[in-house]
Design an enzyme around this catalytic site. Sequence first.
Site, PDB file in Angstrom:
ATOM      1  N   CYS A 383       0.842  -1.201   0.000  1.00 33.07           N
ATOM      2  CA  CYS A 383       0.000   0.000   0.000  1.00 33.07           C
ATOM      3  C   CYS A 383       0.878   1.252   0.000  1.00 33.07           C
ATOM      4  O   CYS A 383       1.496   1.541  -1.012  1.00 33.07           O
ATOM      5  CB  CYS A 383      -1.009  -0.056   1.131  1.00 33.07           C
ATOM      6  SG  CYS A 383      -2.519   0.825   0.680  1.00 33.07           S
ATOM      7  N   HIS A 508      -3.670  -5.091   0.268  1.00 30.81           N
ATOM      8  CA  HIS A 508      -3.087  -5.624   1.513  1.00 30.81           C
ATOM      9  C   HIS A 508      -3.119  -7.152   1.498  1.00 30.81           C
ATOM     10  O   HIS A 508      -4.069  -7.751   2.008  1.00 30.81           O
ATOM     11  CB  HIS A 508      -3.888  -5.124   2.726  1.00 30.81           C
ATOM     12  CG  HIS A 508      -3.700  -3.680   3.003  1.00 30.81           C
ATOM     13  ND1 HIS A 508      -2.776  -3.211   3.911  1.00 30.81           N
ATOM     14  CD2 HIS A 508      -4.311  -2.595   2.496  1.00 30.81           C
ATOM     15  CE1 HIS A 508      -2.830  -1.890   3.945  1.00 30.81           C
ATOM     16  NE2 HIS A 508      -3.754  -1.489   3.096  1.00 30.81           N
ATOM     17  N   GLU A 510      -1.531  -9.160   3.255  1.00 35.15           N
ATOM     18  CA  GLU A 510      -1.369  -9.738   4.598  1.00 35.15           C
ATOM     19  C   GLU A 510      -2.692 -10.174   5.220  1.00 35.15           C
ATOM     20  O   GLU A 510      -2.715 -11.102   6.028  1.00 35.15           O
ATOM     21  CB  GLU A 510      -0.642  -8.749   5.528  1.00 35.15           C
ATOM     22  CG  GLU A 510      -1.409  -7.483   5.938  1.00 35.15           C
ATOM     23  CD  GLU A 510      -1.289  -6.326   4.950  1.00 35.15           C
ATOM     24  OE1 GLU A 510      -1.001  -6.578   3.765  1.00 35.15           O
ATOM     25  OE2 GLU A 510      -1.511  -5.167   5.356  1.00 35.15           O
TER      26      GLU A 510
HETATM   27  N1  GLN Z   1      -2.045   6.628   2.655  1.00 32.43           N
HETATM   28  C1  GLN Z   1      -2.133   5.857   1.465  1.00 32.43           C
HETATM   29  C2  GLN Z   1      -3.486   5.997   0.803  1.00 32.43           C
HETATM   30  O1  GLN Z   1      -4.444   6.368   1.442  1.00 32.43           O
HETATM   31  C3  GLN Z   1      -1.814   4.398   1.728  1.00 32.43           C
HETATM   32  C4  GLN Z   1      -2.784   3.725   2.629  1.00 32.43           C
HETATM   33  C5  GLN Z   1      -2.256   2.442   3.199  1.00 32.43           C
HETATM   34  O2  GLN Z   1      -1.039   2.221   3.250  1.00 32.43           O
HETATM   35  N2  GLN Z   1      -3.144   1.607   3.708  1.00 32.43           N
HETATM   36  O3  GLN Z   1      -3.638   5.742  -0.344  1.00 32.43           O
END
Ligand code: GLN
Length: 533
Positions: A383, A508, A510
Site C-alpha cells: 500500500c 493488503h 497480509e
Molecule cells: N495513505 C495511502 C493511501 O491512502 C496508503 C494507505 C495504506 O497504506 N493503507 O492511499
Amino acid sequence: MSNTKYIFVTGGVTSSLGKGIVSASLAKLLQARGYSATIQKLDPYINVDPGTLNPYEHGECFVTDDGAETDLDLGHYERFLSVPTSQENNITTGRIYQSVINKERKGEYLGKTVQVIPHITDEIKSSIKLLGEKGNWDFVITEIGGTVGDIESLPYIEAVRQLRWELGKDSLVIHLTLIPYLAASGELKTKPTQHSVKKLLEYGLQPDVLVCRAEHNIPQDVRNKVARFCNVEAEAVIASLDAETIYDVPLLMMEEKLDKIVLKKLSLEIGEDPDLNTWKTFLSKLKNPKNSVKIGLVGKYVELKDSYKSIAEALIHAGAQNECSVEVDWIHSESIETENASEKLSSLNGILVAPGFGERGVSGKLTAVKYARENNVPFFGICLGMQCAVVEFAQNVLGLSSSSREIDDKTQHPVIDLMEEQKQIEDKGGTMRLGAYSCSLEEGSFAHKAYGTTKISERHRHRYEFNSRYKEDFENAGMRASGINPKTGLVEVVEIQNHPFFIGVQFHPEYKSTVARPHPLFIEFVKAAAKKT
Ligand code: GLN
C-alpha cells in the site's frame, strides 16, 4: 446440526488475557471436528469502527472482503479458521447506537422513550443472532471486548444475560480470568478469579466454563477450589498457560479438553479427537527451521507491534512454509536517512515497507526503497510501501520532481494521486477504497508466477492510487504495472524485473494469509530473502 449454538466469551481481572486467541482456538477445534464456526467481536468503544483509530490506540485495523474496517482479533479468527469474516463479525457500541438513533429518527420506535434496556440491548441481541439466523453456522462464538465491571461493557453483559435466558441449552458462557502466581509465597492465587466471577454473578450471568490464564500449571486442588467458589464443575476449570507461539494454543486447549467440555455442556456428541494434522505440520515447520532470514519492516508505528499484526503473522506463515525462521527487525521510518541507510539496512535479507498514512516517515521509506532497489535486496512494498516504490522510481530513475499527492499537494508530477471518487469526500470514517477488488496479473510477471494464476482478488484500504498518466514512462524505464483492476484500470501491482525480487502492491495481501493458506507473495518474498547472501 439443528440449532445454532451460541458461545459467549467474557473476560475478567485484566485485559490482554488472550480472549481472541482462546476464542479462535476453540473455533479451530470445533471446525476440526467437522462443525462450522464463526467468531464475532463486540467492542465497547464509541467509534463506529476502528478505521478512524490511530494504530497506537488499538493496533492494526483489519479489513474484511466486504470492506469492513474491524478489530485486529478478526485477523486471528481468519488466520486460524481460513474462513472469511465480514462486517457482521465486528460490532462496536458506536455502531449499535448509530443504528438505534437512526431508527429513532425514522420514528420506528413509535413514540416510545428509547433506552439502554430494551433498545440498545435488543440491538446488541439482534446483531448477535443475525449471524446464527443465516443458518450457515453450527457455532457462533461471541467475544465481548473489555473486562467485566467496565461501565462500557455493561449493556453487552446484560444482552448476554437475556440471551442466555432465551436460548437456554443452546448457549454457553466461557469466562477468561487470571490466576496469578505470587513468587514470594510460591502460590497460585484464586481470589481475583473468585471476585471476577462474583462480579459476573452480580449482573446475573453464571459462567459455565472458566479459562484461567496462569504462568504455572494449575494443580487439581487449585482447580477444585476455583470450582467450589465459582459454581462450575472442576473439569470446566481450564488452564491456559503462556505459550511459545499463539499457534500452540489450539493444541493446548485440546489437551485441556476445552472443546469436549463445551460439546458436553451443549449436549452434543463428543466423538473422535479432531484431526489437526495440517496444523501440527505447520507448527513443526515453524519450530524446526532449516535456515533463517532477517527482514526489515520499515514503518512509523513500530513501537506498537500490533500495528502490523497481519504482516508479522503473514511473515510467520511464509517462514514456516519455507522452513525458515523470520526475524523481524522493526525499523522506524523516521530513523532512516541517506547517511545511515547502509548501516541500518545492510544486514537485512529483505526489506518490507509497510502501509501507512500521512507525510511523517515517508522520506525514510523512500530511502529504504532506494537502498533495496540499488543493492538488489528483496523488496516488498505494501500500500503506502508500494506508493513509495513508485515515487522513488519516479524521482531517481525517471528523474522527475515528483511525489504522491498525499505527501506534497503541489508536486509537479503526482505519480500517486487522489482517486477521482475520493475528491469530494469529507467524512473520514469508512470512506476509503475498502475491501476486496479483483485484479488481473500480467502473464509471466513475478506476481503471476507467485500466485500461479492471473485472476486474483485482494483487499484494499487506501485513498490514493498510481497515476496512470505515467504508466508508459515507468514501463519504458523498467518498472512494470503487472497487476491491473480489470474494471477500472487502476494499477494494483508494480514490479521491477531486473532485480531479484522487487514488488509493490496497492492492496493488503497480509489480510488473506492464514495458517492453512500462507500468502503466495509473502512465501516468495521470504524465499527470495533466504537466497540473498
Ligand atoms: N495513505 C495511502 C493511501 O491512502 C496508503 C494507505 C495504506 O497504506 N493503507 O492511499
